[in-house]
Design an enzyme around this catalytic site. Structure first.
Site, PDB file in Angstrom:
ATOM      1  N   ALA A   1      41.433  38.501  46.092  1.00 15.63           N
ATOM      2  CA  ALA A   1      40.993  37.553  47.110  1.00 15.63           C
ATOM      3  C   ALA A   1      39.482  37.674  47.222  1.00 15.63           C
ATOM      4  O   ALA A   1      38.889  38.641  46.740  1.00 15.63           O
ATOM      5  CB  ALA A   1      41.671  37.839  48.447  1.00 15.63           C
ATOM      6  N   MET A   2      38.864  36.682  47.860  1.00 11.39           N
ATOM      7  CA  MET A   2      37.411  36.678  48.002  1.00 11.39           C
ATOM      8  C   MET A   2      37.036  36.206  49.390  1.00 11.39           C
ATOM      9  O   MET A   2      37.488  35.158  49.838  1.00 11.39           O
ATOM     10  CB  MET A   2      36.776  35.769  46.939  1.00 11.39           C
ATOM     11  CG  MET A   2      35.269  35.640  47.075  1.00 11.39           C
ATOM     12  SD  MET A   2      34.438  37.252  46.909  1.00 11.39           S
ATOM     13  CE  MET A   2      32.977  36.953  47.907  1.00 11.39           C
TER      14      MET A   2
ATOM     15  N   GLU B   1      40.193  40.723  54.045  1.00 10.77           N
ATOM     16  CA  GLU B   1      39.228  39.631  53.854  1.00 10.77           C
ATOM     17  C   GLU B   1      38.657  39.136  55.182  1.00 10.77           C
ATOM     18  O   GLU B   1      37.473  38.785  55.257  1.00 10.77           O
ATOM     19  CB  GLU B   1      39.886  38.482  53.082  1.00 10.77           C
ATOM     20  CG  GLU B   1      40.460  38.873  51.732  1.00 10.77           C
ATOM     21  CD  GLU B   1      39.463  39.566  50.817  1.00 10.77           C
ATOM     22  OE1 GLU B   1      38.270  39.230  50.874  1.00 10.77           O
ATOM     23  OE2 GLU B   1      39.878  40.442  50.044  1.00 10.77           O
TER      24      GLU B   1
ATOM     25  N   HIS C   1      35.976  41.417  56.306  1.00 12.17           N
ATOM     26  CA  HIS C   1      34.718  41.163  55.604  1.00 12.17           C
ATOM     27  C   HIS C   1      33.824  40.172  56.344  1.00 12.17           C
ATOM     28  O   HIS C   1      32.606  40.159  56.105  1.00 12.17           O
ATOM     29  CB  HIS C   1      34.997  40.607  54.211  1.00 12.17           C
ATOM     30  CG  HIS C   1      35.108  41.640  53.145  1.00 12.17           C
ATOM     31  ND1 HIS C   1      34.159  42.615  52.938  1.00 12.17           N
ATOM     32  CD2 HIS C   1      36.065  41.846  52.191  1.00 12.17           C
ATOM     33  CE1 HIS C   1      34.519  43.368  51.912  1.00 12.17           C
ATOM     34  NE2 HIS C   1      35.667  42.931  51.444  1.00 12.17           N
TER      35      HIS C   1
END
Length: 856
Positions: A269-270, A305, A308
């Protein structure tokens, strides 16, 4: 003119600080059929000194007109490309004066097939355009100052086909027809300040499920056939966003939040600001049919994520050598919202297992320090490893336990507020933490961040009256019995928390190479209370036996830690393997699935790498005798209504007895259950099904293989169920079926994101290892051309560490000497070290295993 600066790189990968970007205006027109795109980029910059040339990053881009406006004049720039450095230098005839300036560029690019930059994805008979910019691939989508310190704001618009939609970082402001026939243009809100690697562009027929939390709109988006699988992710995201808002005391900063499942995606994932992208199987599940592992994995990756958005997006590391400030912190905090949302998941046990995984890397001489100087894209790419993620998280948990969770959270929140929308280095974090907590956090973290490896704390105990005198010694641990080359001594500031025989805990700081402490009560002391310490622990064999005899007073995470420590003492030749096997026997009936999960792979390695051909049947018989009755008592397949924990333990025991124990009856039963599951997916608990399919495959024939393969086509719109069968293909052992799997891996029926995973699985299994290695060598040019060296190839390289002979080590060494992989250079070194360590393990422990089996 004496002050004139040419803003170009001087032999390094970094750009000079002479030109600073403030704002980007980006326009894209992707052409999915031609796998290309047009782009226009306008960058408002601040020039600090007179320059006649400005260098920025660009790769796989063909420039059109480029101008630079400053001081009331617009100059046409000449563009010089450096493909090796991935830069473009824009040169104008007269110097650009200090102050504000604007760069305008028109260009074209390719939608590549390497899953990096702006790339092409395929599903459902159509094409999609997607981005993956981190770490250094924004330059493939738009010319940019592609470095983490060059934070700026972004305005994005996309002209796409009339039947498609688009998603970017900001909320959609407008959607108007044209300007070209058959198109419409979507414009998105200005982002907060962020680095280029967080820019996201997603184009296709995506559809979304909408919810929200704390005033923020949240959407989970997928291709139309998978919209029904988005509810679980939305529920998780809503809980987690609200949790993090409260935990950090800092509201989410990026407006809306989209979570997008992408058909082809190299990373898991990003964390793109406001537009997080995922592999489909890591976001989309049906909770009623998903295994416990899948539910935890999806919820955990979403939490990582979203975290983040604070660690990395709000506060960004100054350079990639401090990527741990992003990845380690997001990993550390992932379990906190999950523990509140689903306490029955026992995420603290996953954290203990993650620490063991990181220590396994740190046991290598070829490990790296958490912070390591990197410059090139190949060096930067290798920083995304278990050291950045799991080791950093383990160290942070240790410090949190030492200073206390409330004080630790206060320090973290203060750090985030101080550096919001800016950049920070490791020193900034630990200085702020020491200031807020008043504890030596700076000394602790500096040692763990700047030194490679981890300490082993050796424990000597002596009962004196009603107290226990503990002598603790520390040194760097190396997990092999091979002679060590001379190296300077290393020392850490180690918070050591101990659990005494009466169950009380206390913490001390081990600063010196050797120190003595006294604790109340006599008896065996467990020197890593709650398994929060990031260090190996060495006990005497008698102490291990005493701890095993009193294992009930150890918490499950402590039993996981004890098993890990003792396995590494075996690997290092400090204990005979019998000490570990006696501990394993004492814990065979442990009712915690995570403890069995910690045991199983080490017993499998003992069977595969330590036991001689003569001893292997005897060791398999011991596995069946010791763990078979436990499996029988647990029941197979058990009741559908059993708790997830019971099903998880059953699945671990099934693999241990059926595969490591080579139990023919269990394998037959697994094949019967697999056939029943294929006919009726409701016949098995979802948590048990993956293990059943794998165990069934070990002795499976071509007819069973055909059934698995047929399921892949039927389950294309159900990612989790699809990957149950896909992952089981590497467990088939018959040579002809191994060859079929290898051919399948390189066929167009397998997404390139999955090719490396499948081949790595075959390299990891003893029955298929040699065939897979021959295949890799024969097809290396095709593999590197198809996958690229940034995805897939590192997994294959790492899996070569599964070999266990000197001849294999030499063959692997020579192959990668002829075929270097700069993006996986460290993985090559670690794979070779693992092979050599395995050879040493066999030489040291095989006779000890024989003696232990003789004594049973």
């Amino acid at each position: 003119m004496a002050l004139l600066v040419v803003a170009a790189p001087a032999g390094a990968e970094r750009l000079p600080a002479t030109v600073v970007p403030n704002h980007y205006t980006l326009w894209f027109a992707p052409d999915l059929e031609r796998a290309a795109f047009r782009g226009r980029t306008t960058i408002r910059i601040q020039v600090k000194a007179p320059v006649r040339a400005i260098t920025l990053h660009a790769a796989e881009i063909e420039f059109g007109e480029v101008t630079i406006a400053a001081g009331g004049r617009t100059r046409t720039a000449r563009v010089t490309l450096d493909p090796t450095a991935e830069t473009a230098t824009l040169e104008v005839p007269q110097p650009i004066p200090p102050g504000a300036a604007t760069i305008r560029m028109a260009y074209t690019g390719i939608l590549n097939d390497k899953l990096r930059g702006f790339y092409l994805s395929r599903a459902n008979g159509r094409r999609y355009a997607v981005t993956q910019m981190e770490p250094t691939d924004a330059r493939r989508a738009f010319p940019s100052f592609d470095e983490p310190t060059s934070k700026a704001t972004f305005d994005v618009s996309l002209m796409v086909d009339a039947g498609d939609s688009a998603i970017s970082n900001g909320r959609q402001l407008s959607d108007v027809p044209g300007p070209e026939p058959g198109t419409h243009t979507l414009t998105f809100a200005t982002t907060p300040r962020m680095p280029t690697y967080l820019v996201a562009l997603v184009v296709g027929d995506f559809v979304c499920r909408t919810g929200g939390a704390a005033g923020t709109t949240i959407r989970v988006c997928a291709t139309p056939d998978k919209l029904g699988l988005t509810a679980f992710a939305l529920e998780a995201a809503e809980q987690q966003l609200a949790f993090f808002n409260g935990y950090f005391g800092i509201p989410y900063a990026f407006g809306k939040l989209d979570l997008i499942a992408v058909p082809d995606f190299a990373a898991g994932a990003m964390e793109n600001a406001g537009a997080i992208t995922f592999r489909e199987q890591l976001l989309l599940i049906d909770p009623e049919r998903a295994s416990l592992a899948a539910r935890k994995r999806v919820a955990g990756i979403i939490a990582h994520e979203i975290a983040h958005q604070w660690f990395g997006n709000l506060v960004t590391m100054t350079w990639w050598d401090d990527i741990w400030l992003n990845e380690g912190f997001a990993t550390w905090v992932t379990g906190k919202p999950l523990a509140r949302w689903r306490p029955e998941w026992k995420v603290e046990l996953d954290e203990a297992a993650d620490t063991q995984s990181a220590l396994g890397i740190d046991a290598l001489r070829t490990t790296r320090a958490i912070r390591l100087r990197v410059e090139t894209p190949e060096e930067i790419n290798q920083m995304f490893d278990g050291i950045a993620y799991e080791k950093t998280a383990g160290v942070l948990r240790m410090v949190e336990a030492f200073v206390g969770p409330d004080l630790f959270r206060k320090g973290v929140a203060s750090y985030l507020k101080r550096y919001a929308f800016a950049n920070a280095a490791g020193e900034d974090f630990w200085t702020e933490m020491a200031r807020v907590t008043g504890r030596p956090v700076d000394r602790i973290l500096r040692g763990y961040v700047e030194q490679a490896g981890a300490p082993v704390v050796s424990v000597a105990m002596r009962c004196a009256g009603r107290r226990t005198e503990l002598t603790l010694e520390q040194q760097r641990f190396v997990g092999t019995s091979l002679p060590a080359p001379p190296a300077p001594p290393q020392r850490w500031t180690v918070p050591v928390c101990m659990k005494t025989a009466d169950g009380r805990s206390r913490c001390d700081v081990l600063d010196e190479a050797r120190e003595t402490f006294r604790v109340p009560s006599c008896g065996a002391v467990f020197a890593n209370a709650d398994a929060r310490g990031y260090y190996f622990t060495e006990y005497t064999a008698d102490t291990v036996r005493a701890l095993a005899g009193g294992a009930a007073r150890l918490a499950p995470m402590e039993r996981i830690s004890l098993l890990g420590d003792q396995w590494w003492m075996v690997r290092a030749g400090r204990h005979d393997i019998g000490v570990y096997l006696d501990l394993a026997a004492a814990l065979a009936g442990d009712d915690t699935a995570a403890v069995v999960d910690a045991l199983a792979p080490r017993l499998a390695q003992t069977a595969g790498d330590v036991a001689s051909a003569t001893d292997r049947p005897r060791f398999e018989a011991w596995i069946r005798a010791r763990f078979g009755p436990v499996l029988a008592a647990t029941g197979l397949p058990g009741n559908m209504g059993d708790a997830d924990e019971r099903h998880s333990r059953r699945a671990q025991l099934l693999t241990l007895v059926g595969v490591t124990g080579n139990d023919a009856a269990v394998q037959r039963l697994a094949r019967e259950l697999a056939a029943r599951y294929i006919a009726d997916p409701t016949s098995l608990a979802a948590t048990l099904a993956p293990a059943v399919l794998r165990v069934a495959a070990t002795g499976g024939d071509a007819a069973l293989y055909d059934q698995y393969e047929a399921q892949l086509g039927r389950l294309a719109s159900q990612p989790e169920q699809y990957y149950r069968f896909f992952g089981a293909l590497s467990w088939f052992e018959r040579p002809a079926l191994v060859e079929r799997t290898l051919a399948f891996a390189l066929s167009d029926r397998v997404r390139t994101q999955d090719t490396g995973q499948l081949i790595a699985g075959l390299l990891a299994r003893p029955a298929s290892r040699q065939a897979a290695w021959r295949f890799v060598q024969a097809n290396w040019p095709t593999l590197t051309r198809t996958l690229g060296t940034f995805q897939g190839i590192p997994a294959i390289v790492g899996a070569t560490g599964s070999f266990c002979s000197a001849a294999d080590a030499e063959e692997v060494r020579q192959f990668f000497a002829r075929n270097p992989v700069p993006a996986a250079e460290r993985s090559v070194g670690q794979a070779l070290e693992r092979i050599e360590n395995c050879v040493a393990l066999r030489a040291r422990q095989s006779p000890a295993l024989t003696a232990w089996l003789d004594s049973q």
